[in-house]
Design a protein around this motif. Structure first.
Motif, PDB file in Angstrom:
ATOM      1  N   VAL A 102       1.421 -37.082  27.992  1.00  0.00           N
ATOM      2  CA  VAL A 102       2.067 -35.973  27.934  1.00  0.00           C
ATOM      3  C   VAL A 102       2.969 -35.376  27.818  1.00  0.00           C
TER       4      VAL A 102
ATOM      5  N   LYS B  73      -6.109 -32.164  22.969  1.00  0.00           N
ATOM      6  CA  LYS B  73      -5.778 -31.150  21.670  1.00  0.00           C
ATOM      7  C   LYS B  73      -7.820 -30.208  22.047  1.00  0.00           C
TER       8      LYS B  73
ATOM      9  N   PRO C 100       6.774 -37.680  27.365  1.00  0.00           N
ATOM     10  CA  PRO C 100       6.821 -38.643  26.382  1.00  0.00           C
ATOM     11  C   PRO C 100       7.962 -39.811  26.033  1.00  0.00           C
TER      12      PRO C 100
ATOM     13  N   PHE D 203       1.755 -42.024  23.667  1.00  0.00           N
ATOM     14  CA  PHE D 203       1.982 -40.523  22.757  1.00  0.00           C
ATOM     15  C   PHE D 203       1.247 -39.693  22.442  1.00  0.00           C
ATOM     16  N   GLN D 204       1.134 -40.563  21.218  1.00  0.00           N
ATOM     17  CA  GLN D 204       0.600 -39.883  19.877  1.00  0.00           C
ATOM     18  C   GLN D 204      -0.734 -40.394  20.567  1.00  0.00           C
TER      19      GLN D 204
ATOM     20  N   ALA E 118      -1.396 -37.393  22.360  1.00  0.00           N
ATOM     21  CA  ALA E 118      -1.542 -36.033  22.644  1.00  0.00           C
ATOM     22  C   ALA E 118      -2.329 -35.103  21.562  1.00  0.00           C
TER      23      ALA E 118
END
Length: 1324
Positions: free
Chosen positions: A1219, A1200, A1222, A1192-1193, A1196
């Motif tokens: 995303v 962007k 999560p 997930f990190q 994400a």
């Protein structure tokens, strides 16, 4: 002793001071004196002309008689001759009368002088010197005839004769000395012709008047002066009158001096003191006699023997001092008896020195003898016998006895006394026992039938009476059997003998004063070398362990000798050393190297012999002293003591000295001990074989042989019971001629073998005729069962020597029929030396020596025979000779084949080019053989053909570089020349090529060849000029090599400026700067540059190139033991983690891949070219391995705006779903221990929060290493977890770090500690 004074009496005393007689004179005595024997006293007086004679040999009633001088004037002086019975009497009117007491003849001489005769003296030749008031000195003979008259300036006094040292030979008493006018000393050399005036010696006025003078020593004179001075001068012509010594002996006055040469003392008197000096050391006063009761001392005089010193005083008193005793003493064993006073004898024991027994005897003894239990003292013909008791009891007089005549010497043992009187020995028992036979009571020697001989010396041992005679007999009389048991006849008379305590060895001195030692057991006589010619006596050692030692002495020196009965030289006597003997002392006893001496004062003293002067403590010795001690102990045959000294020295040469000495004395056991200590196995083994030999001659022979004395050894062997040992020795020494002589007498059966060996030796030395005879003798005398080897050697020798002696046919036939190939070879070589090539070739061929046979046939030019032998010939030289012969005959193919066999490739090339027209084969041969001459021939061939490239190639190969260069330059083949030269050229060759290319404006090659010629500066300049053109990359790389090899800062700066664009404003690729740093071994700068280059590669996505560059830098830094920079280590870890992640994705190991991608994504800014693909791969691999939170990190991050549009469409929806939905929970990473501190941390964590270290990572998994499972790649030596790297090994995959492999399972060795890998992480 006679005295007179103003009372007109002459008093005569004996030695004890008892007045013997008194003579009354009618007037004052004007002169008196004793004759030469001391028996007759003559006296004259002022009242009449009669001479009074007192004779000690007559009875008291008839001793005094008067002699009429026949002169009518008063008598004024009286002088006795020193050597005869002449008496001279002078008168107040100058007349003279000479009286011969033996013949009673009187010779009156009137007018000898014109006035009173006051003094005079006789010399040894009976010349009479007289002085008178008429101031003249006359010299006359014994008949009164005047020989010379000297007129003087003053009245002479104290006339003396003596010898003045002149430049020429000695002529006896050549000088008359006298005092003139109390001031000067005059010396008249009366033998000079023509006559000369006397030499007058004046002295310092401070000395006062000259009172007296005395001659002493070797022409020296003592003077006494009235002021108390005592002076010694020389009469030697070169230093006459020179003062040698002076001392003021007396405060106010000196009145008289006296010298005694026997005692070597001088006395002066004055005031009330007498001072005595040693003549050898005048500066020291030996004794001072103070006469406190007297006012003054007027006169002093010695007795002739020096034992008594008489001092006359002005008061009329006479004082007599005992200055020395007669040296009278003896010893028996360790017991000593000496005369300690005129009437006292003292007995003492050397081993019990505190026990001395003095006792008084009735008379002053003139002889003394001591035995084990008895003592004899006596004088003239009478002796007193004492029994010596035990302890401190005085001896007991048991009897006295008179003998036939005056006793000369006496010897004692326990039972008997041997008395020598007038050449006859009287042997008798000391204590007569009841039942003793008359025969045993006494006996005279020699027997009546031998009374023509005279006994000169004798000695008593416990068992024997031993005596020597004037005719040379040495007789041993055995007391037990009362008979003579041995009699030896010497060549001349025997004067003295000195037996050892048991009588088994006797030293005697003959009439020539030569010493000999006689062994009565073997009847062997040995002359004693270096025996003192004036020997006064000999003493044997009483110490039980040194009974073979004895000493002999004369007046000044004691010589130490050692007698050895068993020696390889027979019985020998060696002088060990000499010791100075103190003056006036006499040896009595020798015990353990210490001599007991009797002094003239009656005392005993000890003197250690120089041969025995050794300290008991060896630690006090230096090396030189130890060496001397070793030599002394060896000389004394004290081998046990010598062993101790040798151990202290521990030098091979000293051990050898001791070993050889033991061997010479046949001390085999001690010699073996010495050689065992030396480690001389050969000598030790040799001695082991002879140690049990009882035959002394045989043993001595072997010892002499071991010591290299072969002639002596042969003599001993022939005298022994095994004479054949001499033959064996000569055979072992290869001395065949002597061995043959011995074999004829001792072992005829050995003659064949010896003849054969002798023939070998003769043949070797070139005496072939004699050698042939001995070979034939060895063959003819050989037994039927002689060995085949003996027969074959004799046959071979006959064959060889026959050829050498000219009988070639016989020798060749014997050799050809012999089965021995060696004999054929030897004979063939002899024939070759004699230029008999045909016969030599036949024998060489039969011996299988085809090379040698072919050589002979070549010398004979028998080519057909040579051709037959060629298949068996190995010598290349022979093949070459054959090839040359075939070539000369025009048979080139045969010659080519022979040259090929001989490996003469130049000749092959020549034939192929000149005769067979086959250049292809010639080129092939040159290329294969690398022949220089062949290459030159081929080059010339190609030049003729116009093939210049080939010609250049072969010219270079033939080392004709200049010629090749000229040819290349002429025909435009310089590139070909440069390629051929390569890196094997000479500097001048490269310089020529560089100039050529520089002129051709080919700056790249010009720079290259300038560099190769050694001109790096010009080379770099041309290379940089070339780098501005089409050859930039090659020129820069070559320039880097030039700078690296030149190692010049100036050149390096020049190149760096070029690379940075300082010259043309265009910076060059950083990789060139990196290579420059590497070439210059500037590894730290290289590392920094490598990081920069790697970053550039990383930016553009060339991760493998960046990885390989950093890996190469790693290896260089490790090779030179330089710490890896932390930045380089960090970049290397990220790049390797990314490459490793891709490998694990392919291996379907998604968890490991995910962990590694997370590490990379955390530094995603360092991967700008592939940021989105790497993050996408991270999300996918985390999703696959269940790491939802991490997935997930990074998902994400991808969503962007700057990355969203770059996401691959096929993954975009999946990432968006991650995303939108999560999952923020995931399992924590499995921990493992830190390899340094055991702290548990995550597997992929590379920094320990406890020990603060950067941890080594596994090149196979990317995790940090663990202590118990640690290994390394055998190629790049990076660490790995062994179990992880083993997976790559099992699948035959290469190392994930260096991409080399495969790796064998056995190459993964275990490392116990991770410390060795810290430098890889950028740590110390």
């Amino acid at each position: 002793m006679a005295t007179t004074g103003y009372n007109q009496l002459v008093n005569i005393y004996d030695r004890m001071g008892t007045m013997v007689d008194q003579i009354a004179l009618p007037g004052n005595c004007t002169g008196f004196g004793w004759d030469m024997n001391g028996d007759i006293l003559a006296a004259i007086n002022e009242k009449n002309s009669a001479i009074i004679l007192w004779d000690a040999n007559y009875s008291s009633k008839t001793r005094v008689r008067q002699l009429d001088s026949g002169l009518r004037d008063p008598l004024s002086s009286l002088i006795w001759s020193r050597t005869s019975a002449y008496l001279a009497v002078g008168t107040a009117k100058g007349n003279l009368m000479i009286y011969n007491h033996q013949t009673s003849r009187r010779i009156p001489i009137l007018g000898k002088h014109t006035r009173r005769i006051t003094c005079g003296a006789w010399n040894k030749q009976n010349l009479l010197a007289l002085g008178g008031e008429d101031k003249t000195l006359s010299i006359s003979n014994e008949f009164g005839d005047t020989m010379r008259v000297a007129t003087l300036r003053a009245e002479p006094s104290q006339i003396q004769f003596s010898e003045m040292k002149m430049d020429g030979a000695s002529d006896g008493e050549n000088t008359v000395s006298f005092i003139g006018d109390k001031k000067s000393l005059l010396l008249l050399h009366y033998l000079e012709e023509p006559a000369k005036d006397p030499i007058e010696l004046d002295f310092k006025p401070a000395y006062g008047k000259l009172v007296a003078h005395e001659w002493f020593g070797d022409g020296y004179i003592l003077l006494g002066f009235s002021s108390g001075y005592f002076v010694a001068i020389s009469s030697h012509m070169k230093e006459i009158g020179t003062e040698l010594f002076q001392i003021k002996n007396h405060k106010t006055a000196l009145t008289d001096i006296a010298v005694n040469l026997a005692l070597s003392k001088a006395a002066s008197c004055g005031d009330n003191v007498v001072k005595i000096h040693e003549l050898q050391e005048m500066k020291e006063i030996w004794s001072v006699l103070s006469l406190d009761d007297e006012k003054s001392v007027d006169q002093v005089e010695w007795s002739d023997d020096g034992q008594l010193l008489a001092v006359g005083c002005s008061s009329g008193n006479l004082h007599v001092y005992l200055s020395s005793l007669p040296i009278l003493g003896g010893a028996a064993g360790t017991r000593i008896a000496v005369l300690t006073s005129l009437l006292e004898v003292t007995i003492m024991d050397y081993l019990r020195k505190e026990e001395s027994i003095p006792f008084t005897v009735d008379v002053e003894p003139s002889f003394l003898g001591i035995g084990p239990f008895h003592l004899i003292v006596g004088m003239n013909n009478r002796a007193w016998i004492y029994l010596i008791g035990e302890g401190a009891t005085s001896p007991e007089l048991i009897r006295d006895r008179e003998y036939l005549s005056t006793v000369e010497s006496v010897r004692l043992n326990a039972d008997y006394a041997s008395i020598l009187c007038d050449g006859v020995i009287q042997l008798h028992v000391l204590e007569s026992e009841s039942g003793e036979s008359e025969e045993r009571e006494g006996r005279l020697f020699p027997d009546p039938e031998h009374r023509d001989m005279k006994v000169t010396c004798h000695y008593l041992t416990a068992d024997f009476l031993i005596y020597g005679t004037d005719t040379g007999q040495l007789v041993f009389f055995y007391l037990e059997d009362w008979t003579v048991v041995n009699e030896y006849r010497h060549t001349m008379g025997i004067r003295q003998l000195y037996p050892e305590v048991n009588g088994t060895r006797v030293v005697f001195v003959d009439e020539r004063s030569e010493g000999h030692i006689f062994n009565p057991v073997t009847d062997l006589l040995e002359r004693i070398v270096k025996f003192p010619p004036q020997a006064l006596g000999v003493l044997w050692e009483n110490y039980p362990l040194d009974r073979n030692v004895f000493i002999a002495w004369d007046r000044t020196t004691i010589s130490t000798f050692v007698y050895t009965r068993e020696n390889i030289d027979g019985a020998v006597v060696d002088m060990v050393d000499t010791t100075p003997l103190p003056a006036g002392q006499s040896p009595l006893l020798l015990y353990n190297g210490e001599v007991t001496l009797q002094t003239c004062s009656g005392r005993v003293t000890q003197l250690v012999l120089a041969s025995h002067e050794m300290e008991a403590n060896m630690n006090q010795y230096e090396e030189k002293e130890l060496t001397t001690a070793l030599k002394k102990n060896i000389a004394l045959r004290r081998y046990k003591d010598a062993w101790t000294v040798a151990q202290a020295l521990d030098k091979p040469e000293e051990w050898r000295r001791l070993g050889e000495a033991c061997l010479k004395d046949l001390q085999i056991e001690m010699a073996m001990r010495v050689y065992r200590q030396m480690g001389d196995v050969g000598m030790l083994w040799s001695l082991e074989t002879i140690r049990d030999i009882e035959d002394i001659k045989l043993l001595a022979g072997y010892v002499a042989m071991f010591l290299g004395n072969f002639d002596q050894a042969q003599t001993f062997f022939l005298m022994s019971g095994t004479p054949v040992a001499a033959l064996e020795m000569r055979r072992d020494l290869l001395q065949w001629e002597m061995a043959l002589q011995l074999a004829n007498k001792l072992a005829p059966e050995q003659i064949p073998d010896i003849s054969r060996e002798y023939a070998h030796q003769l043949e070797f030395t070139g005496d072939y005729q004699q050698a042939l005879q001995h070979y034939e003798r060895g063959q003819s005398l050989a037994a039927e069962d002689a060995s085949d080897d003996h027969k074959s050697q004799c046959l071979g020798g006959i064959a060889r020597c026959s050829i050498r002696c000219g009988d070639i046919r016989k020798g060749v036939q014997l050799a050809a029929n012999s089965p021995s190939k060696l004999l054929k070879k030897e004979c063939a070589e002899i024939l070759e030396g004699m230029k008999q090539y045909n016969e030599a070739a036949v024998l060489f061929e039969k011996a299988g020596l085809y090379d040698r046979a072919a050589q002979m046939y070549i010398k004979l030019k028998n080519w057909n025979k040579v051709a037959e032998l060629l298949p068996q010939v190995q010598s290349l030289k022979i093949h070459s000779q054959y090839a040359k012969a075939r070539e000369a005959e025009g048979k080139y193919k045969e010659a080519l084949a022979a040259y090929e066999t001989a490996r003469e490739y130049d000749s092959m090339v020549r034939i192929l080019l000149d005769h067979l027209n086959n250049p292809q084969q010639a080129v092939h041969i040159v290329q294969e053989s690398k022949s220089v001459e062949g290459a030159r021939l081929v080059a010339k061939f190609f030049m003729k053909m116009g093939d210049f490239a080939s010609a250049i190639q072969f010219l270079v190969m033939s080392k004709c570089i200049e010629e090749a260069f000229t040819l290349a330059q002429k025909h435009g083949k310089m590139d070909t020349f440069a390629d051929i030269i390569g890196n094997d050229g000479r500097p001048e060759d490269y310089r020529s090529m560089a100039l050529h290319y520089e002129n051709s404006m080919n700056y790249f090659l010009a720079g290259k060849f300038h560099h190769l010629s050694g001109d790096s500066t010009k080379g770099l300049k041309l290379l940089l000029k070339s780098a501005q053109g089409a050859q930039e990359a090659d020129a820069i790389m070559l320039a880097i090599d030039v700078v690296g090899e030149a190692n010049s800062e100036g050149l390096a700066k020049q190149l760096i400026d070029f690379l940075l664009g300082e010259q043309d404003g265009v910076p060059k690729d950083p990789k060139y700067l990196f290579r420059l740093y590497m070439a210059r071994k500037m590894y730290r700068e290289s590392a920094k540059t490598a990081v920069i280059i790697a970053k550039e590669e990383q930016k553009v996505g060339s991760y493998r190139n960046a990885h390989d560059m950093l890996l190469g830098m790693y290896q260089e830094l490790r090779k030179h033991k330089i710490r890896v920079p932390s930045e380089l280590a960090s970049n290397m870890m990220l790049l390797h983690s990314y490459i490793l992640a891709r490998i694990h994705v392919k291996r379907n190991e998604h968890l490991i891949a995910a962990r590694l991608l997370i590490r990379v994504s955390n530094s995603i800014s360092k991967f700008p070219a592939h940021t989105v693909p790497i993050l996408t791969s991270t999300v996918i691999e985390c999703q696959r391995s269940g790491l939802k939170k991490s997935s997930f990190q990074f998902a994400a991050t991808l969503m962007k705006p700057e990355y969203k549009d770059q996401v691959d469409p096929k993954y975009k929806k999946k990432i968006e779903a991650v995303v939108r939905k999560p999952a923020k929970a995931e399992e924590e990473e499995f921990p493992s221990p830190c390899p340094f501190c055991e702290n548990m941390i995550a597997e992929t964590e590379l920094n320990c929060d406890k020990c603060k270290r950067t941890l080594p990572y596994c090149i196979a998994s990317g995790r940090h290493v663990v202590k118990g499972d640690l290994t390394e790649c055998p190629y790049c030596h990076f660490p790995a977890i062994r179990s992880e790297l083993a997976k790559f090994v099992e699948s035959d995959d290469p190392c994930p770090m260096c991409n080399r492999g495969p790796i064998g399972a056995g190459e993964l060795r275990i490392f116990p500690d991770a410390e060795v890998f810290l430098p890889l992480m950028g740590e110390e």
